[in-house]
Design a protein around this motif. Structure first.
Motif, PDB file in Angstrom:
ATOM      1  N   MET A  25      40.360  35.554  33.320  1.00  0.00           N
ATOM      2  CA  MET A  25      39.444  35.123  34.378  1.00  0.00           C
ATOM      3  C   MET A  25      39.408  36.160  35.492  1.00  0.00           C
ATOM      4  O   MET A  25      40.451  36.618  35.943  1.00  0.00           O
ATOM      5  N   THR A  26      38.213  36.507  35.905  1.00  0.00           N
ATOM      6  CA  THR A  26      38.057  37.501  36.964  1.00  0.00           C
ATOM      7  C   THR A  26      37.444  36.849  38.193  1.00  0.00           C
ATOM      8  O   THR A  26      36.518  36.038  38.083  1.00  0.00           O
ATOM      9  N   PHE A  27      37.985  37.204  39.339  1.00  0.00           N
ATOM     10  CA  PHE A  27      37.489  36.689  40.615  1.00  0.00           C
ATOM     11  C   PHE A  27      37.147  37.880  41.500  1.00  0.00           C
ATOM     12  O   PHE A  27      37.980  38.765  41.684  1.00  0.00           O
ATOM     13  N   LEU A  28      35.945  37.898  42.031  1.00  0.00           N
ATOM     14  CA  LEU A  28      35.548  38.998  42.916  1.00  0.00           C
ATOM     15  C   LEU A  28      36.068  38.720  44.315  1.00  0.00           C
ATOM     16  O   LEU A  28      35.952  37.609  44.824  1.00  0.00           O
ATOM     17  N   ILE A  29      36.655  39.731  44.914  1.00  0.00           N
ATOM     18  CA  ILE A  29      37.252  39.541  46.237  1.00  0.00           C
ATOM     19  C   ILE A  29      36.282  39.886  47.357  1.00  0.00           C
ATOM     20  O   ILE A  29      36.123  39.142  48.312  1.00  0.00           O
ATOM     21  N   GLN A  30      35.552  40.970  47.205  1.00  0.00           N
ATOM     22  CA  GLN A  30      34.675  41.419  48.293  1.00  0.00           C
ATOM     23  C   GLN A  30      33.429  40.555  48.469  1.00  0.00           C
ATOM     24  O   GLN A  30      33.102  40.136  49.560  1.00  0.00           O
ATOM     25  N   GLU A  31      32.746  40.332  47.315  1.00  0.00           N
ATOM     26  CA  GLU A  31      31.493  39.608  47.412  1.00  0.00           C
ATOM     27  C   GLU A  31      31.755  38.120  47.555  1.00  0.00           C
ATOM     28  O   GLU A  31      32.811  37.630  47.264  1.00  0.00           O
ATOM     29  N   GLU A  32      30.743  37.414  48.001  1.00  0.00           N
ATOM     30  CA  GLU A  32      30.808  35.969  48.042  1.00  0.00           C
ATOM     31  C   GLU A  32      30.777  35.456  46.610  1.00  0.00           C
ATOM     32  O   GLU A  32      29.773  35.609  45.912  1.00  0.00           O
ATOM     33  N   VAL A  80      51.956  31.339  42.148  1.00  0.00           N
ATOM     34  CA  VAL A  80      50.756  32.178  42.309  1.00  0.00           C
ATOM     35  C   VAL A  80      50.047  31.795  43.611  1.00  0.00           C
ATOM     36  O   VAL A  80      49.658  32.655  44.412  1.00  0.00           O
ATOM     37  N   GLN A  81      49.907  30.496  43.839  1.00  0.00           N
ATOM     38  CA  GLN A  81      49.253  29.995  45.054  1.00  0.00           C
ATOM     39  C   GLN A  81      49.996  30.478  46.312  1.00  0.00           C
ATOM     40  O   GLN A  81      49.362  30.956  47.269  1.00  0.00           O
ATOM     41  N   SER A  82      51.334  30.375  46.291  1.00  0.00           N
ATOM     42  CA  SER A  82      52.133  30.822  47.440  1.00  0.00           C
ATOM     43  C   SER A  82      51.985  32.316  47.671  1.00  0.00           C
ATOM     44  O   SER A  82      51.892  32.775  48.812  1.00  0.00           O
ATOM     45  N   ARG A 124      42.241  28.730  46.391  1.00  0.00           N
ATOM     46  CA  ARG A 124      42.159  27.446  45.690  1.00  0.00           C
ATOM     47  C   ARG A 124      41.541  27.611  44.306  1.00  0.00           C
ATOM     48  O   ARG A 124      42.011  27.044  43.329  1.00  0.00           O
ATOM     49  N   ARG A 125      40.468  28.408  44.224  1.00  0.00           N
ATOM     50  CA  ARG A 125      39.817  28.617  42.920  1.00  0.00           C
ATOM     51  C   ARG A 125      40.786  29.250  41.925  1.00  0.00           C
ATOM     52  O   ARG A 125      40.868  28.841  40.765  1.00  0.00           O
ATOM     53  N   VAL A 126      41.535  30.247  42.385  1.00  0.00           N
ATOM     54  CA  VAL A 126      42.495  30.915  41.502  1.00  0.00           C
ATOM     55  C   VAL A 126      43.607  29.936  41.111  1.00  0.00           C
ATOM     56  O   VAL A 126      44.011  29.854  39.946  1.00  0.00           O
ATOM     57  N   ALA A 127      44.088  29.163  42.087  1.00  0.00           N
ATOM     58  CA  ALA A 127      45.186  28.223  41.823  1.00  0.00           C
ATOM     59  C   ALA A 127      44.765  27.165  40.808  1.00  0.00           C
ATOM     60  O   ALA A 127      45.532  26.816  39.906  1.00  0.00           O
ATOM     61  N   SER A 166      50.560  34.098  50.936  1.00  0.00           N
ATOM     62  CA  SER A 166      51.421  35.005  51.692  1.00  0.00           C
ATOM     63  C   SER A 166      50.742  36.341  51.990  1.00  0.00           C
ATOM     64  O   SER A 166      51.096  37.011  52.950  1.00  0.00           O
ATOM     65  N   ILE A 167      49.768  36.725  51.141  1.00  0.00           N
ATOM     66  CA  ILE A 167      49.075  37.991  51.429  1.00  0.00           C
ATOM     67  C   ILE A 167      47.685  37.715  52.011  1.00  0.00           C
ATOM     68  O   ILE A 167      46.820  38.587  52.019  1.00  0.00           O
ATOM     69  N   HIS A 168      47.494  36.485  52.483  1.00  0.00           N
ATOM     70  CA  HIS A 168      46.296  36.093  53.232  1.00  0.00           C
ATOM     71  C   HIS A 168      44.994  36.278  52.460  1.00  0.00           C
ATOM     72  O   HIS A 168      43.991  36.730  53.018  1.00  0.00           O
ATOM     73  N   VAL A 169      45.015  35.904  51.186  1.00  0.00           N
ATOM     74  CA  VAL A 169      43.766  35.850  50.419  1.00  0.00           C
ATOM     75  C   VAL A 169      42.957  34.679  50.988  1.00  0.00           C
ATOM     76  O   VAL A 169      43.525  33.671  51.418  1.00  0.00           O
ATOM     77  N   ASP A 170      41.641  34.824  51.020  1.00  0.00           N
ATOM     78  CA  ASP A 170      40.756  33.776  51.524  1.00  0.00           C
ATOM     79  C   ASP A 170      41.141  32.413  50.924  1.00  0.00           C
ATOM     80  O   ASP A 170      41.304  32.303  49.711  1.00  0.00           O
ATOM     81  N   PRO A 171      41.292  31.361  51.753  1.00  0.00           N
ATOM     82  CA  PRO A 171      41.757  30.060  51.253  1.00  0.00           C
ATOM     83  C   PRO A 171      40.884  29.471  50.141  1.00  0.00           C
ATOM     84  O   PRO A 171      41.381  28.847  49.216  1.00  0.00           O
TER      85      PRO A 171
END
Lengths: 146, 117
Positions: free
Chosen positions: A135-142, A25-27, A40-43, A31-36
């Motif tokens: 678990m949900t992670f928002l991509i656009q907002e901080e 999942v981390q890789s 890390r939070r998702v990983a 590979s699709i350049h999600v914010d580091p």
């Protein structure tokens, strides 16, 4: 990033391969350049969830769903279920065996770490029916940054 | 502090990561509990641990740890070294106890994972 969904099977008690799904999942996110920081939070959430299944459940499934504005991580297993979710959320509470402690697990920080890193966490668990942690992670907002 | 300097301070042997000796480390955490490593910021840090399992390498990779140092002169099984090599995770082994290793690194200016001295 447009709709991308991947699922990984998690085998119970398999400590040789435990964690591999989360490394993938981390890789994938890298590979699709999600914010580091988000990566890390998702990983961390993925790994904690995966290890919970390996340690406590009868196999399970890890899935990641990446949409334009949010990423949803879901860990499901068919049982045995969490007896007291509220207690399991307390930092330091663990039902892990001595064997697991010797391997460095059972710190009682799994669910607390997941709660801390996800923007939203839903835990649905019933004894005998299994557990679903979404678990949900928002991509656009901080989001939350640890 | 560069890895070469850390190896000198800890009398450590490099097990994996000849190409990483130039990386710079400013923070350090010491734990044998994997979730503790994941509980806070640890990107680019040094992890001192007495555990030498596959899970240590995976936990460190997930956490973004910069280098792992095994204490008490431990080395790791070949499959653990191989996993570290494949994932680009430098590994060292130091002959000292966790306590002494922590003390030496602190005395040489490293701070905790949260930046505290």
């Amino acid at each position: 990033m447009a709709g991308l969904r991947k699922s990984f099977f998690i085998k119970a008690r398999d400590f040789v391969h435990a964690g591999e799904a989360s490394i993938r999942v981390q890789s994938l996110l890298k590979s699709i350049h999600v914010d580091p920081r988000l990566t890390r939070r998702v990983a961390v959430c993925s790994y904690e969830g995966e290890m919970n299944v390996v340690m406590h459940a009868d196999d399970g499934l890890l899935s990641v769903d990446i949409g334009p504005d949010r990423l949803v991580l879901e860990v499901t297993d068919p049982g045995p279920g969490i007896a007291d979710v509220e207690r399991a959320m307390q930092p330091g509470f663990s039902t892990a065996s001595d064997e697991l402690h010797e391997m460095g697990f059972g710190a009682g920080m799994g669910l607390p770490n997941m709660k801390k890193n996800a923007d939203e966490i839903l835990i649905d668990s019933k004894i005998g029916q299994g557990t679903r942690v979404r678990m949900t992670f928002l991509i656009q907002e901080e989001g939350k940054n640890t | 502090m560069k890895l070469t300097e850390i190896a000198r301070v800890l009398d450590a042997t490099l097990l994996v990561g000849e190409d990483k000796l130039g990386i710079d480390i400013t923070r350090c955490g010491a734990s044998d509990l994997m979730s503790d490593i994941l509980a806070g910021p640890s990107e680019g840090s040094l992890l001192l641990t007495g555990l030498t399992t596959l899970q240590v390498i995976r936990t460190a990779s997930i956490a973004g740890i910069g280098v792992i140092v095994f204490v008490r002169g431990k080395t790791a099984p070949p499959e653990v070294l191989e996993l570290a090599r494949a994932g680009g995770m430098p590994l060292m082994s130091a002959p000292h106890s966790m306590f002494v290793a922590c003390g030496r690194l602190h005395a040489h200016g490293l701070s905790g994972l949260n930046g505290h001295r």
